[in-house]
Write an enzyme that holds these catalytic residues in place. Structure first.
Site, PDB file in Angstrom:
ATOM      1  N   HIS A 447       7.579  22.874  12.036  1.00 16.69           N
ATOM      2  CA  HIS A 447       7.646  23.656  10.809  1.00 16.69           C
ATOM      3  C   HIS A 447       8.186  25.063  11.076  1.00 16.69           C
ATOM      4  CE1 HIS A 447       4.252  20.916   9.021  1.00 16.69           C
ATOM      5  NE2 HIS A 447       5.408  20.308   9.127  1.00 16.69           N
TER       6      HIS A 447
HETATM    7  C1  LIG Z   1      10.415  15.584  13.343  1.00 17.91           C
HETATM    8  C2  LIG Z   1      10.076  16.377  12.125  1.00 17.91           C
HETATM    9  C3  LIG Z   1       8.982  15.997  11.350  1.00 17.91           C
HETATM   10  C4  LIG Z   1       8.659  16.733  10.215  1.00 17.91           C
HETATM   11  N1  LIG Z   1       7.700  16.255   9.374  1.00 17.91           N
HETATM   12  C5  LIG Z   1       7.538  16.845   8.165  1.00 17.91           C
HETATM   13  C6  LIG Z   1       6.709  16.247   7.179  1.00 17.91           C
HETATM   14  O1  LIG Z   1       6.140  15.176   7.354  1.00 17.91           O
HETATM   15  N2  LIG Z   1       6.566  16.900   5.992  1.00 17.91           N
HETATM   16  C7  LIG Z   1       7.183  18.085   5.746  1.00 17.91           C
HETATM   17  O2  LIG Z   1       6.958  18.658   4.676  1.00 17.91           O
HETATM   18  N3  LIG Z   1       7.976  18.665   6.659  1.00 17.91           N
HETATM   19  C8  LIG Z   1       8.213  18.047   7.847  1.00 17.91           C
HETATM   20  N4  LIG Z   1       9.077  18.576   8.735  1.00 17.91           N
HETATM   21  C9  LIG Z   1       9.713  19.868   8.422  1.00 17.91           C
HETATM   22  C10 LIG Z   1      10.796  19.773   7.356  1.00 17.91           C
HETATM   23  O3  LIG Z   1      11.482  18.562   7.446  1.00 17.91           O
HETATM   24  C11 LIG Z   1      11.736  20.959   7.541  1.00 17.91           C
HETATM   25  O4  LIG Z   1      11.017  22.173   7.414  1.00 17.91           O
HETATM   26  C12 LIG Z   1      12.855  20.982   6.512  1.00 17.91           C
HETATM   27  O5  LIG Z   1      13.523  19.747   6.472  1.00 17.91           O
HETATM   28  C13 LIG Z   1      13.827  22.097   6.866  1.00 17.91           C
HETATM   29  O6  LIG Z   1      14.881  22.127   5.941  1.00 17.91           O
HETATM   30  P1  LIG Z   1      16.127  23.070   6.174  1.00 17.91           P
HETATM   31  O7  LIG Z   1      17.013  22.869   5.007  1.00 17.91           O
HETATM   32  O8  LIG Z   1      15.654  24.415   6.506  1.00 17.91           O
HETATM   33  O9  LIG Z   1      16.821  22.535   7.520  1.00 17.91           O
HETATM   34  P2  LIG Z   1      17.326  21.080   7.904  1.00 17.91           P
HETATM   35  O10 LIG Z   1      16.820  20.058   6.969  1.00 17.91           O
HETATM   36  O11 LIG Z   1      17.019  20.921   9.350  1.00 17.91           O
HETATM   37  O12 LIG Z   1      18.896  21.159   7.671  1.00 17.91           O
HETATM   38  C14 LIG Z   1      19.784  21.890   8.452  1.00 17.91           C
HETATM   39  C15 LIG Z   1      21.104  21.140   8.504  1.00 17.91           C
HETATM   40  O13 LIG Z   1      22.114  21.986   9.021  1.00 17.91           O
HETATM   41  C16 LIG Z   1      22.919  21.253   9.908  1.00 17.91           C
HETATM   42  N5  LIG Z   1      23.536  22.179  10.855  1.00 17.91           N
HETATM   43  C17 LIG Z   1      22.897  23.012  11.722  1.00 17.91           C
HETATM   44  N6  LIG Z   1      23.801  23.720  12.440  1.00 17.91           N
HETATM   45  C18 LIG Z   1      25.025  23.343  11.999  1.00 17.91           C
HETATM   46  C19 LIG Z   1      26.361  23.699  12.364  1.00 17.91           C
HETATM   47  N7  LIG Z   1      26.628  24.621  13.315  1.00 17.91           N
HETATM   48  N8  LIG Z   1      27.397  23.098  11.726  1.00 17.91           N
HETATM   49  C20 LIG Z   1      27.160  22.190  10.740  1.00 17.91           C
HETATM   50  N9  LIG Z   1      25.920  21.790  10.374  1.00 17.91           N
HETATM   51  C21 LIG Z   1      24.875  22.366  10.995  1.00 17.91           C
HETATM   52  C22 LIG Z   1      21.934  20.296  10.564  1.00 17.91           C
HETATM   53  O14 LIG Z   1      22.582  19.195  11.181  1.00 17.91           O
HETATM   54  C23 LIG Z   1      21.050  19.912   9.401  1.00 17.91           C
HETATM   55  O15 LIG Z   1      21.534  18.798   8.711  1.00 17.91           O
HETATM   56  C24 LIG Z   1       9.420  17.883   9.880  1.00 17.91           C
HETATM   57  C25 LIG Z   1      10.509  18.262  10.662  1.00 17.91           C
HETATM   58  C26 LIG Z   1      10.857  17.507  11.762  1.00 17.91           C
HETATM   59  C27 LIG Z   1      12.064  17.907  12.563  1.00 17.91           C
END
Ligand SMILES: Cc1cc2nc3c(=O)[nH]c(=O)nc-3n(C[C@H](O)[C@H](O)[C@H](O)COP(=O)(O)OP(=O)(O)OC[C@H]3O[C@@H](n4cnc5c(N)ncnc54)[C@H](O)[C@@H]3O)c2cc1C
Length: 509
Positions: A447
């Site tokens: 998280h």
């Molecule tokens: C293993 C795991 C289990 C989890 N379990 C839960 C759960 O059960 N419930 C819950 O509420 N939360 C859970 N979380 C946390 C939650 O999923 C994350 O907090 C949330 O998805 C984050 O969203 P975000 O949009 O910030 O980033 P992300 O969803 O990580 O999206 C970022 C995106 O940017 C892309 N990216 C990064 N750098 C680049 C680049 N240089 N060029 C192009 N693309 C790029 C990545 O590939 C990714 O697709 C979990 C997370 C993980 C990893």
């Protein structure tokens, strides 16, 4: 050079929401760029809920690790992050939790007008009209026993306020995972004004003076630039977004100069304020039940995909307990997650068993994401500095949390399902033993937040409109913009935050 109005970097929990909302009325050209695959849903491990641990370390995971953590016996901790259209929502554990009223009211009290719990509920509601949610279809018998044990210890059922025990809600549709891409992109992907570029790595943001004007990508024919007429929006996640800012010359000048990155804007807090939830697993052999998903065969998977019947829809974390370790606290500081497999979430279950994961909800320790080098393909240094707060508050709270979880495990109706401990010391009550156990077994529950923290104060990286301070045309909208960590699994709060950001951007057109 291709031109768009909005260029969104990262198709994760936040990026998918923005792509959908900003392209909805057809007036703006929107580009969503993602390093990972555009078709993760073609893999059974993505579709079938129980299989998500198989995704860790694979092609859909950035597969980061922290630097050695002094608070955790100098171990390096795995940090999986989704790499696909759908981002971490494609590999996560599928729990959906909104967080506690106190989380959001504290943001409003800190000066973020319009960010109180009451203000934000409509955004959660809007998100829940898109993300499909489901209760447990087949809770194991050990799950009601956990809930009863919590009740016997005086914990009430969680109702309006997220405190006490509750059964999990999952981001599922018809027994399959429902990612942010399924919820937000599937309905909008065919819009003529929305372009989704998958398998495309973004190297940096491009500037003219202090205005962000586009991005540099690695395209099929080498490095290319794409122009943003209105905004570049970083939604690359709590690791990716600060990393991209640093690579682009936005961050602490001393750090940038040391790595030979020309400084566009000296912003000393980029990557700082990293906060994460630490989980301590207490794992046991099963006594009288079988864990779903242990040693699942490909025949069982094919069968499940056909009829969607059976326990492969389990999300492993079947019930949650939010508790206060001290009466005088205004809100819970510990969550105990009841896992129907014997290990912490980041490991692959291979045997039958159960675990209680004790999670520190409001850590005071703060870490940082910093550059390893100026090469965009070099992962940044991830240093959450778990359990390093000076007063020792984090360790003390976790010790109290572990002890309460041990009390739950000792309740007779639950204890009948609990076999031998799989890790030495899981049931020890001795303070030194519990402390050593926490340091030896604690790990991330993934998280990570606040690495481009939003605030009204000078130290914040983005202002309440998600704009990076001192620059124009550049926003950060994802977990990294979270003002502080919430008492929740972060997917729902990030989705809410992106819903709100979409409103802000549309109002400012
Ligand atoms: C293993 C795991 C289990 C989890 N379990 C839960 C759960 O059960 N419930 C819950 O509420 N939360 C859970 N979380 C946390 C939650 O999923 C994350 O907090 C949330 O998805 C984050 O969203 P975000 O949009 O910030 O980033 P992300 O969803 O990580 O999206 C970022 C995106 O940017 C892309 N990216 C990064 N750098 C680049 C680049 N240089 N060029 C192009 N693309 C790029 C990545 O590939 C990714 O697709 C979990 C997370 C993980 C990893």
């Amino acid at each position: 050079m291709s031109r768009f109005d909005y260029v969104i970097v990262g198709a994760g929990s936040a990026g998918c929401v923005l792509a959908d909302r900003l392209s909805a009325d057809g007036t703006a050209q929107v580009l969503l760029v993602e390093a990972g695959t555009g078709t993760p849903e073609t893999r059974p491990e993505v579709q079938v809920p129980i299989l998500f641990p198989r995704l860790f370390g694979g092609e859909l995971d950035w597969n980061f690790t922290t630097v050695p953590q002094p608070g955790l016996a100098d171990r390096s901790i795995p940090i999986p992050r989704g790499k696909a259209v759908g981002g971490s929502s494609v590999i996560n554990a599928q729990l959906w939790t909104r967080g506690h009223r106190a989380d959001y009211d504290a943001w409003a009290e800190a000066g973020l007008t319009g960010w109180s719990h009451a203000d934000l509920q409509p955004y959660f509601e809007r998100a829940e009209q898109r993300v499909s949610l489901a209760g447990l279809r087949h809770p194991l018998p050990v799950t009601p026993a956990f809930v009863d044990a919590c009740a016997r210890l005086g914990h009430a059922p969680a109702a309006e306020v997220q405190e006490g025990h509750l059964l999990a809600r999952a981001t599922h549709r018809d027994g399959l995972r429902h990612s942010s891409a399924d919820a937000y992109l599937a309905p909008s992907r065919e819009r003529p004004n929305l372009t989704v570029l998958a398998d495309t790595f973004v190297r940096r943001v491009l500037f003219e003076g202090t205005r962000a004007v586009g991005i540099e990508i690695e395209g099929e024919s080498g490095t290319e630039t794409l122009r943003a007429e209105r905004e570049v929006i970083l939604s690359a996640g709590a690791v990716g977004s600060p990393h991209l800012l640093l690579l682009s010359g936005v961050g602490p000048a001393e750090e940038l100069t040391r790595h030979g990155v020309p400084v566009v804007r000296d912003l000393s807090t980029v990557g700082r304020d990293l906060t994460d939830h630490l989980l301590v697993p207490l794992a046991f052999e099963a006594q009288g039940f079988r864990s779903p998903g242990a040693n699942t065969t490909s025949e069982q998977i094919t069968q499940y995909l056909q009829d969607r019947y059976g326990t492969l829809d389990s999300i492993i974390s079947e019930a949650l307990l939010f508790l206060r370790t001290r009466e005088e606290l205004e809100a819970p500081d510990i969550e105990v997650v009841h896992l129907v497999v014997p290990l912490g979430e980041h490991q692959r279950p291979t045997a039958h068993g159960l675990a209680l994961g004790v999670i520190l909800l409001r850590p005071r320790s703060r870490g940082a994401i910093t550059l390893r080098s100026a090469d965009p393909h070099d992962a940044p240094l991830i240093d959450p500095r778990y359990l390093t707060d000076e007063a020792g508050h984090d360790l003390e709270t976790l010790v109290a949390g572990v002890r309460e979880a041990q009390r739950v495990l000792r309740q007779p109706d639950f204890a009948q399902w609990v076999g031998k401990p799989l890790t030495d010391g899981a049931l020890s009550e001795d303070l030194d033993d519990v402390t050593a156990y926490i340091r030896a077994t604690g790990g991330s529950i993934h998280h990570l937040v606040s690495t481009c923290r939003m605030g009204t104060d000078e130290r914040s990286v983005v202002d309440p409109t998600f704009a990076v301070r001192g620059l124009t045309g550049l926003r950060v909208v994802d977990a990294s913009a979270m003002p502080s960590i919430v008492r929740a699994h972060t997917h729902a709060p990030v989705t809410m935050l992106a819903e709100r950001a979409a409103d802000v951007l549309l109002q400012q057109r």
